[in-house]
Design an enzyme around this catalytic site. Structure first.
Site, mmCIF file in Angstrom:
data_model
loop_
_atom_site.group_PDB
_atom_site.id
_atom_site.type_symbol
_atom_site.label_atom_id
_atom_site.label_comp_id
_atom_site.label_asym_id
_atom_site.label_seq_id
_atom_site.Cartn_x
_atom_site.Cartn_y
_atom_site.Cartn_z
ATOM 1 N N GLU A 9 -4.591 1.567 4.036
ATOM 2 C CA GLU A 9 -5.172 2.905 3.913
ATOM 3 C C GLU A 9 -6.693 2.914 3.842
ATOM 4 O O GLU A 9 -7.346 3.784 4.395
ATOM 5 C CB GLU A 9 -4.650 3.630 2.659
ATOM 6 C CG GLU A 9 -3.175 3.839 2.628
ATOM 7 C CD GLU A 9 -2.523 2.918 1.642
ATOM 8 O OE1 GLU A 9 -2.813 1.710 1.722
ATOM 9 O OE2 GLU A 9 -1.723 3.384 0.813
ATOM 10 N N ASP A 111 0.236 1.354 0.551
ATOM 11 C CA ASP A 111 0.623 1.177 -0.854
ATOM 12 C C ASP A 111 2.139 1.182 -1.029
ATOM 13 O O ASP A 111 2.882 1.725 -0.205
ATOM 14 C CB ASP A 111 0.002 2.273 -1.715
ATOM 15 C CG ASP A 111 -1.494 2.063 -1.902
ATOM 16 O OD1 ASP A 111 -1.975 0.963 -1.595
ATOM 17 O OD2 ASP A 111 -2.182 3.009 -2.348
ATOM 18 N N ASP A 113 4.072 2.706 -3.271
ATOM 19 C CA ASP A 113 4.772 3.868 -3.821
ATOM 20 C C ASP A 113 5.273 4.760 -2.687
ATOM 21 O O ASP A 113 5.110 4.458 -1.505
ATOM 22 C CB ASP A 113 3.863 4.637 -4.786
ATOM 23 C CG ASP A 113 2.585 5.122 -4.132
ATOM 24 O OD1 ASP A 113 2.434 4.958 -2.891
ATOM 25 O OD2 ASP A 113 1.720 5.657 -4.835
ATOM 26 N N GLU A 115 4.221 7.625 -1.639
ATOM 27 C CA GLU A 115 3.150 8.153 -0.801
ATOM 28 C C GLU A 115 2.739 7.126 0.243
ATOM 29 O O GLU A 115 2.506 7.447 1.410
ATOM 30 C CB GLU A 115 1.950 8.542 -1.672
ATOM 31 C CG GLU A 115 1.062 9.618 -1.087
ATOM 32 C CD GLU A 115 1.719 10.973 -1.041
ATOM 33 O OE1 GLU A 115 1.323 11.780 -0.178
ATOM 34 O OE2 GLU A 115 2.633 11.238 -1.843
ATOM 35 N N TYR A 319 -1.266 -3.198 -8.719
ATOM 36 C CA TYR A 319 -1.186 -1.791 -8.298
ATOM 37 C C TYR A 319 -1.184 -0.861 -9.504
ATOM 38 O O TYR A 319 -0.485 -1.113 -10.491
ATOM 39 C CB TYR A 319 0.066 -1.569 -7.455
ATOM 40 C CG TYR A 319 0.062 -0.249 -6.738
ATOM 41 C CD1 TYR A 319 -0.961 0.085 -5.857
ATOM 42 C CD2 TYR A 319 1.085 0.666 -6.948
ATOM 43 C CE1 TYR A 319 -0.962 1.292 -5.196
ATOM 44 C CE2 TYR A 319 1.094 1.882 -6.281
ATOM 45 C CZ TYR A 319 0.061 2.192 -5.413
ATOM 46 O OH TYR A 319 0.052 3.388 -4.766
ATOM 47 N N ARG A 321 -0.436 2.474 -9.824
ATOM 48 C CA ARG A 321 0.503 3.599 -9.985
ATOM 49 C C ARG A 321 1.881 3.028 -10.267
ATOM 50 O O ARG A 321 2.617 2.667 -9.365
ATOM 51 C CB ARG A 321 0.509 4.474 -8.730
ATOM 52 C CG ARG A 321 -0.803 5.196 -8.513
ATOM 53 C CD ARG A 321 -0.724 6.194 -7.363
ATOM 54 N NE ARG A 321 -2.023 6.838 -7.149
ATOM 55 C CZ ARG A 321 -2.935 6.401 -6.287
ATOM 56 N NH1 ARG A 321 -2.685 5.336 -5.550
ATOM 57 N NH2 ARG A 321 -4.082 7.022 -6.153
ATOM 58 N N HIS A 365 8.032 -1.945 -10.230
ATOM 59 C CA HIS A 365 6.729 -2.587 -10.056
ATOM 60 C C HIS A 365 6.390 -3.375 -11.314
ATOM 61 O O HIS A 365 7.073 -3.289 -12.326
ATOM 62 C CB HIS A 365 5.633 -1.542 -9.828
ATOM 63 C CG HIS A 365 5.877 -0.663 -8.655
ATOM 64 N ND1 HIS A 365 5.216 0.527 -8.471
ATOM 65 C CD2 HIS A 365 6.719 -0.796 -7.604
ATOM 66 C CE1 HIS A 365 5.641 1.086 -7.354
ATOM 67 N NE2 HIS A 365 6.546 0.308 -6.816
#
Length: 861
Positions: A9, A111, A113, A115, A319, A321, A365
């Site tokens: 990203e 990523d 997650d 999203e 990470y 989140r 995670h």
């Protein structure tokens, strides 16, 4: 040689990953999302071509057709969605397609997650081609070990997680686009609702309602200062009388107790010691990182996540989140080795400390931890001091979580004095354990007098103190995140968006790190509670989060969830559109008052808008638009300026009560002779009260402001971001802010061109500007070039003839420090003053000077 394309990203992430991949990989960044559902703007031209006023028939079917074109999804046709490339991303997609056609394989490394999963899916869709050419790789940290392991286990896009993300996105889109027109019509222009954000506003608004209606009650505490036989002092609290809880509510009861105890003997009746252990709290998850960062560093949730993202992309942390406290065996082993080497075996538990995950933990995670435990302090210049402080917080928490428990001795002492019982509880640290790294904030007694049952204590002083009960505290960003997490509302990736959006939309404000509900936020909460009970219900919102988790786990079909949601939502929406008499949403009406309009003589009414509460002439509603009176009067909340009144002990007599519904009232300043008290249930309740007298006005109302640019008068206005003065000349547009202390901000410095000072990163030259952080040099081609830097004092001296009087003194400062380092101008945001400091090889030297009594004084060497 075969080549592969890796897409991430962010450019920073691409740069870090590129260090660990060989030359057979091409790493590129999509710079976030590449496409989204169509918007009203993107369809505006098309809609104008296909629809005209002559062919639109006001039917429900056609309204739905128009709505579908605006939101990009069709709930009536199996939730078909229409996506478009985001503006500015066309070239990025074009470049990725060119490279994709030249490589043998494409790795989507967004990523881990939902999203990130959705971004990977969108990238595959826009690039196109054979799906077999695409692989999905995920990693929890950007290290050589983790990257290598991820590429060895490359898989496919998890479409169930994409469906969960789409379901959330579609529901949010439906709520935002379908409710907003109704709210504009019924409440105020610019008002909107969000599926999760509105629940957060409700939490703050409900707390505001409790605080405003709270009636303080008097109570007393009695502390007794005593001496032991070995002359050591001990302070105790009176807890019982005749073995019943002692709650004195007035001075008479206190005086009676004091007189009794003065004539009594104080004898130790019980003395207990107990050993207990306290383990460290788990390593950070997203919510706890946000809370600790807010409490200990003063960072907002949004800032914390921005900094954590940078730390992750640079490869310093895992990470960010996550709602899992799980730690890998590899990470635990590294931590235990570090603890043994640097703190010793006494601080290393026999077995690793393991922590259980939350009940509804979304992802498997790891917790947030340092990628390399050996990096205790970041020395890289790629990150600012705030990011380094956040990293230190994460490092400390991770290490502490794997250290031995703190060993305490708990001491409880019971003393009798006639009919009264006194008690003292204390903790003594026997072994510091994890507090060697993570200091506890609570006070711990390091020593205690030697006492035993039957010991006689001598009285030194009896200290009574009057107290008043307090309402529940207002939410901070930290406690709001904790409350959202407790209620199961939102997920780690959404907390920052929630807290920032409700502020940006003007429904709440932060003052001294605490949330206050704005009037429009309170009105919106009341209206949504009545007309959209599910939308703003805590349990409904929390259950929807669990439902989204089930979609991601392939336990339920995503379109069936959307169908059920849309069916119930549509019913509520149609009912809310009706008139209030038919059960529809109540209007945000103007409440008439007996205050006359100074322009036309008609009555003025209390009006609520996104800009706040104000008085508006009822003559504005005149059917003949030419004769409308547009006079308004600003209402200044007494909470905004009357500090003395806020500091008084609140009592029942000081609380204004509405005569119609007996609720508390908000108080506003009109002028030096009028105050207006408005029922907190306004506009549902029309109660108000006018108070006449002679009142002290806010600082900014006692001054006449003249525009420094055109010399015209400036008038007070209230906007979404607070109060400000604006020039009456429309072509001038000059403004002056109202500072939190009630003073008017100094005039802004007009940009000063310095064409002789060239930028390093582009062909631009510098302009001297002024912002919230004082003066600075910025590229004249902003925003094309965003290069900025602090001015050197020698530069200001060289061009002092260009400087206005306001900052002329800065050119007189020392141009070098005592070691010959060049000095620069900096700004202290707390004191709101400029100062001079120096740097050596990009780092601050610690030397600084302040301008005091019209001369420069060196304060640090």
């Amino acid at each position: 040689m075969q080549k592969s394309l890796v897409i991430v990203e962010s450019p920073a992430k691409a740069k870090t990953i590129n260090q660990y991949l060989g030359c057979e990989y091409i790493v590129k960044s999509s710079i976030g999302h590449v496409r989204d559902l169509i918007t009203r703007k993107s369809q505006h031209k098309e809609k104008n071509k296909k629809l005209s006023d002559n062919n639109i028939i006001s039917t429900k079917a056609n309204e739905n057709t128009i709505l579908i074109k605006q939101i990009g999804i069709n709930p009536y046709k199996d939730w078909n969605a229409e996506y478009h490339i985001l503006p500015g991303k066309e070239k990025i997609i074009s470049d990725l397609k060119v490279i994709a056609n030249q490589v043998d394989h494409i790795y989507l490394a967004t990523d881990l997650d939902r999203e990130g999963e959705a971004i990977a899916w969108h990238l595959r869709e826009v690039i196109g081609g054979d799906y077999a050419k695409f692989s999905r790789v995920v990693f929890n940290e950007i290290t050589r070990h983790s990257i290598k392991k991820a590429f060895e286990k490359a898989g496919h896009i998890n479409m169930n997680r994409v469906y969960a993300q789409q379901a959330r996105r579609f529901m949010d889109r439906i709520v935002g686009y379908m409710i907003s027109p109704l709210l504009w019509k019924k409440i105020s222009r610019g008002v909107s609702a969000g599926r999760v954000q509105s629940v957060a506003v409700r939490i703050i608004s409900d707390r505001e309602h409790i605080i405003k209606n709270f009636i303080p009650e008097e109570y007393w505490k009695i502390n007794v200062s005593l001496f032991s036989e070995d002359k050591k002092k001990i302070s105790m609290h009176v807890t019982h009388v005749h073995n019943k809880k002692f709650y004195p509510i007035n001075r008479n009861e206190v005086n009676f107790a004091i007189e009794k105890m003065k004539k009594s003997l104080f004898i130790v009746k019980n003395y207990k010691e107990k050993i207990f252990y306290k383990t460290a709290s788990p390593p950070f998850i997203t919510s706890t990182l946000q809370q600790f960062s807010n409490l200990h560093l003063g960072f907002s949730v949004k800032k914390t996540m921005f900094l954590a993202q940078k730390l992750y992309e640079e490869g310093y942390i895992t990470y960010m989140r996550t709602d899992s406290t799980y730690l890998s065996k590899h990470a635990i082993k590294k931590a235990r080795t570090y603890i043994k080497n640097f703190y010793g075996n006494d601080y290393l538990p026999k077995e690793p400390n393991l922590y259980s995950n939350q009940k509804y933990s979304q992802e498997a995670h790891e917790a947030i931890r340092p990628s390399d435990i050996q990096v205790k302090n970041i020395k890289s210049n790629n990150l600012n001091s705030s990011a380094k402080k956040l990293y230190q917080l994460i490092w400390n928490q991770f290490i502490a979580s794997q250290m031995t428990s703190v060993k305490y001795k708990s001491v409880t002492i019971i003393v009798m004095a006639d009919m009264f019982t006194l008690q003292k509880n204390a903790r003594i640290v026997l072994f510091d354990g994890w507090t060697k790294v993570l200091i506890e904030e609570k006070n711990i007694n390091s020593e205690f007098p030697a006492l035993h049952v039957g010991s006689l204590l001598l009285i030194e002083e009896i200290i009574p103190s009057q107290k008043f009960t307090k309402p529940l505290p207002r939410f901070t960003e930290a406690s709001l995140v904790r409350e959202l997490e407790k209620k199961g509302i939102g997920r780690p990736s959404t907390y920052a968006v929630i807290t920032s959006k409700i502020q940006d939309r003007g429904y709440v404000k932060i003052k001294k790190n605490k949330f206050y509900a704005e009037k429009m936020g309170e009105i919106l909460t009341v209206r949504l509670k009545k007309s959209f009970s599910d939308l703003i219900d805590y349990n409904f919102t929390a259950n929807m989060e669990k439902t989204l988790d089930k979609i991601a786990q392939n336990k339920i079909k995503w379109k069936s969830v959307l169908d059920s949601f849309f069916k119930n939502f549509s019913k509520q929406l149609e009912r809310a559109k009706k008139s209030p008499e038919e059960g529809g949403m109540e209007l945000n009406r103007i409440v008439p008052t007996s205050i006359d309009c100074p322009v036309c003589g008609k009555e003025m009414g209390i009006k609520n808008a996104t800009t706040g509460v104000f008085l508006s002439c009822l003559g504005y509603n005149n059917a003949e638009s030419k004769n409308r009176c547009k006079k308004t009067i600003n209402l200044i909340s007494l909470d905004d300026f009357n500090k003395e009144e806020n500091q008084k002990k609140i009592s029942l007599k000081l609380i204004h009560r509405c005569k119609k519904c007996n609720m508390s009232m908000d108080s506003y300043f009109i002028n030096q002779r009028l105050k207006l008290h408005i029922c907190i249930n306004n506009p549902t309740c029309i109660g108000y009260k006018i108070e006449e007298g002679v009142f002290e006005s806010p600082l900014y109302l006692s001054e006449t402001i003249q525009c420094e640019k055109c010399q015209n008068k400036m008038i007070l206005k209230i906007g979404p971001f607070g109060k400000f003065f604006i020039c009456i000349k429309k072509t001038c547009k000059n403004t002056r802010k109202i500072l939190p202390n009630g003073e008017i901000s100094d005039p802004k410095l007009e940009p000063i061109p310095f064409p002789q000072l060239l930028c390093k990163e582009s062909d631009a030259w510098f302009v001297l500007r002024e912002g919230i952080s004082g003066i600075f040099f910025a590229a004249n081609t902003f925003p094309k070039s965003r290069e900025t830097r602090s001015p050197f004092v020698e530069e200001l001296l060289r061009f002092q003839h260009l400087l206005p009087e306001k900052i002329h003194y800065l050119s007189s400062g020392p141009i070098i420090d005592e070691n010959g380092n060049k000095t620069i101008v900096c700004f202290n945001r707390k004191t709101k003053k400029h100062y001079i400091t120096s740097k050596k090889e990009g780092k601050f030297t610690g030397w600084s000077a302040l301008f005091i009594n019209k001369k420069w004084c060196v304060i640090n060497k």
